[in-house]
Scaffold this active site. Structure first.
Site, PDB file in Angstrom:
ATOM      1  N   TRP A 127       0.592  -1.067   0.049  1.00  0.00           N
ATOM      2  CA  TRP A 127       0.282  -0.132  -0.043  1.00  0.00           C
ATOM      3  C   TRP A 127       0.869   1.063   0.033  1.00  0.00           C
ATOM      4  O   TRP A 127       2.148   1.515   1.153  1.00  0.00           O
ATOM      5  CB  TRP A 127      -0.802   0.475   1.432  1.00  0.00           C
ATOM      6  CG  TRP A 127      -1.487   1.002   0.823  1.00  0.00           C
ATOM      7  CD1 TRP A 127      -2.799   1.719   0.877  1.00  0.00           C
ATOM      8  CD2 TRP A 127      -1.819   1.779   2.843  1.00  0.00           C
ATOM      9  NE1 TRP A 127      -3.919   2.666   1.115  1.00  0.00           N
ATOM     10  CE2 TRP A 127      -3.178   2.952   2.801  1.00  0.00           C
ATOM     11  CE3 TRP A 127      -1.703   1.966   3.717  1.00  0.00           C
ATOM     12  CZ2 TRP A 127      -3.219   3.685   3.036  1.00  0.00           C
ATOM     13  CZ3 TRP A 127      -2.016   2.278   4.605  1.00  0.00           C
ATOM     14  CH2 TRP A 127      -2.863   3.527   4.451  1.00  0.00           C
ATOM     15  N   ASP A 208      -0.794  -5.795   9.465  1.00  0.00           N
ATOM     16  CA  ASP A 208      -1.275  -4.390   9.141  1.00  0.00           C
ATOM     17  C   ASP A 208      -2.767  -5.473   8.496  1.00  0.00           C
ATOM     18  O   ASP A 208      -2.802  -6.468   7.256  1.00  0.00           O
ATOM     19  CB  ASP A 208      -1.043  -3.725   7.853  1.00  0.00           C
ATOM     20  CG  ASP A 208      -2.546  -2.914   7.637  1.00  0.00           C
ATOM     21  OD1 ASP A 208      -2.997  -2.360   7.956  1.00  0.00           O
ATOM     22  OD2 ASP A 208      -1.641  -1.558   6.140  1.00  0.00           O
ATOM     23  N   ALA A 210      -6.012  -4.893   7.671  1.00  0.00           N
ATOM     24  CA  ALA A 210      -7.614  -3.682   7.296  1.00  0.00           C
ATOM     25  C   ALA A 210      -8.335  -4.585   6.788  1.00  0.00           C
ATOM     26  O   ALA A 210      -9.326  -3.651   6.690  1.00  0.00           O
ATOM     27  CB  ALA A 210      -6.863  -2.719   6.098  1.00  0.00           C
ATOM     28  N   LYS A 243     -13.610  -1.037   6.624  1.00  0.00           N
ATOM     29  CA  LYS A 243     -14.344  -1.972   5.617  1.00  0.00           C
ATOM     30  C   LYS A 243     -14.648  -2.644   6.350  1.00  0.00           C
ATOM     31  O   LYS A 243     -15.912  -2.880   5.634  1.00  0.00           O
ATOM     32  CB  LYS A 243     -12.960  -3.233   4.840  1.00  0.00           C
ATOM     33  CG  LYS A 243     -12.282  -1.863   3.962  1.00  0.00           C
ATOM     34  CD  LYS A 243     -11.434  -0.674   4.647  1.00  0.00           C
ATOM     35  CE  LYS A 243     -10.417   0.000   3.243  1.00  0.00           C
ATOM     36  NZ  LYS A 243      -9.701   0.783   3.901  1.00  0.00           N
TER      37      LYS A 243
END
Length: 394
Positions: A127, A208, A210, A243
């Site tokens: 990212w 991470d 997400a 999300k």
């Protein structure tokens, strides 16, 4: 003073959003910005979130501050979701953050305080905000090979080779699931090999997470993170609720830190509170409160899990439909990887010039490295995209 400021490079995704809005073509398709959209193009408020908000409106009696690290109940609820109900609470420090990006930023700040000389190792690709924040903080960074451009899968042997060169005390940033931008994920046996390499080298994992629930399901998507947490004495986990709870604008995230013992846990917890104080004092509570309510109420949680599964299955169907449409139209299975990837993103394998043709000739917007957001599609636009891909020679 302000005249001394230097222009900053525009964020590519935000710039793409601006281009899309300015495009007056009726059939334009946005596959750039990383948000989930339903078949009508709307990012809806989840039913469980609406119900929790109504309950909160009725019950809330104050808007005063909570705590520098946020409500401990939120950290506990997220730890249970990510690490399972038997998570090692005596070793766990937690802090609510301003979204998942805030959790990454606070994790990097924590690393810089603990070991200013640490190098942060990033997957290639990753990212774009990962290297950007690291550079801004003046920290060292390096990359490990991750994505095989030919197979569109994980270049696992190369990844393990690179991780074997990581120095003790360095940090390895791993995507917990639904790798952004490629959609190519590690298998559980591969996670076990990664854990063994990190244990051998003395590196610290920063995970991470997400997109838990967007890939293979809530439990499966957390399996790699849980394996790492069980295997290593120190683990950092930056998680986002944007999300899987659909609360993007509430900016709800958490940083979890597993320490080797209770004493280090207490030191870490105090440092997390200190870092929050330096950056924004008290973290936002509204989204965190909703998440805590949903995870703690059996009926709300069941409703949320059901809707999240609907979202996940929708993305899987879109992947399968796009792969099948491309196979039927091209006579080739070279896009079969789209059905194998998980989460919102995949890399199509197009050149920047081909991506520009998609935009200019077909009104289809994606990031220049050909990362497309599967969740930006629907039944009508899947065949449109498939034909445009072939028309542009991809």
């Amino acid at each position: 003073m302000l005249a001394n400021l230097k222009p900053q490079a525009a964020d590519k995704i935000l710039a793409l959003m601006g281009q899309f809005k300015a495009d007056d073509r009726a059939g334009k398709i946005d596959l750039g910005v990383g948000v989930y959209k339903d078949a009508s193009g709307l990012t809806p408020v989840m039913r469980a979130v609406k119900s929790a908000e109504q309950l909160l409106w009725q019950a809330e009696t104050t808007k005063t501050y909570v705590a520098l690290a946020g409500d401990p109940a939120f950290g506990a609820a997220m730890a249970g979701l990510i690490l399972g109900p038997d998570y090692p609470g005596a070793r766990l420090a937690a802090a609510a953050t301003v979204g998942g990006t805030g959790a990454i930023r606070q994790a990097l700040e924590l690393i810089r305080l603990a070991n200013p000389e640490a190098t942060v190792w990033l997957s290639d690709p990753t990212w774009p905000n990962h290297p950007s924040i690291i550079s801004y903080l003046g920290m060292k960074q390096a990359t490990y090979r991750y994505f095989d451009a030919e197979t569109r899968g994980v270049a696992f042997a190369a990844m393990i080779e690179d991780l074997g060169r990581v120095a003790p005390g360095d940090v390895v940033l791993l995507h917990g699931c639904c790798h952004n931008p490629t959609g190519a994920n590690l298998t559980l046996p591969e996670w076990a090999e990664v854990a063994a390499v990190l244990e051998r080298t003395g590196a610290i994992p920063l995970i991470d997470l997400a997109y838990q629930g967007f890939g293979d399901g809530l439990e499966a998507d957390a399996a790699g993170t849980r394996l790492i947490a069980e295997a290593l004495p120190e683990v950092l986990i930056a998680a986002s609720c944007s999300k899987n709870f659909g609360i993007y604008r509430e900016r709800t995230g958490v940083l979890l830190a597993l320490a080797p013992d209770t004493g280090v846990r207490d030191l870490t917890q105090g440092t997390l509170a200190f870092l929050n104080r330096q950056n924004y004092s008290f973290p936002p509570d509204h989204g965190a409160r909703l998440v805590t309510m949903i995870l703690g109420d059996p009926a709300l949680r069941a409703e949320w899990e059901s809707e999240l599964e609907e979202v996940r299955q929708t993305m899987l169907r879109l992947r399968e439909d796009l792969a099948r449409e491309l196979r039927d139209r091209s006579g080739s299975d070279r896009f079969g990887f789209l059905a194998q990837h998980r989460g919102m993103f995949s890399r199509l394998g197009a050149t920047p010039e081909q991506v520009e043709r998609l935009r200019a000739e077909h009104g289809i917007y994606m990031v220049s490295d050909s990362r497309l957001n599967i969740a930006g599609l629907n039944a009508r636009t899947v065949p449109v995209l498939a034909q445009a891909i072939l028309d542009c020679g991809i």
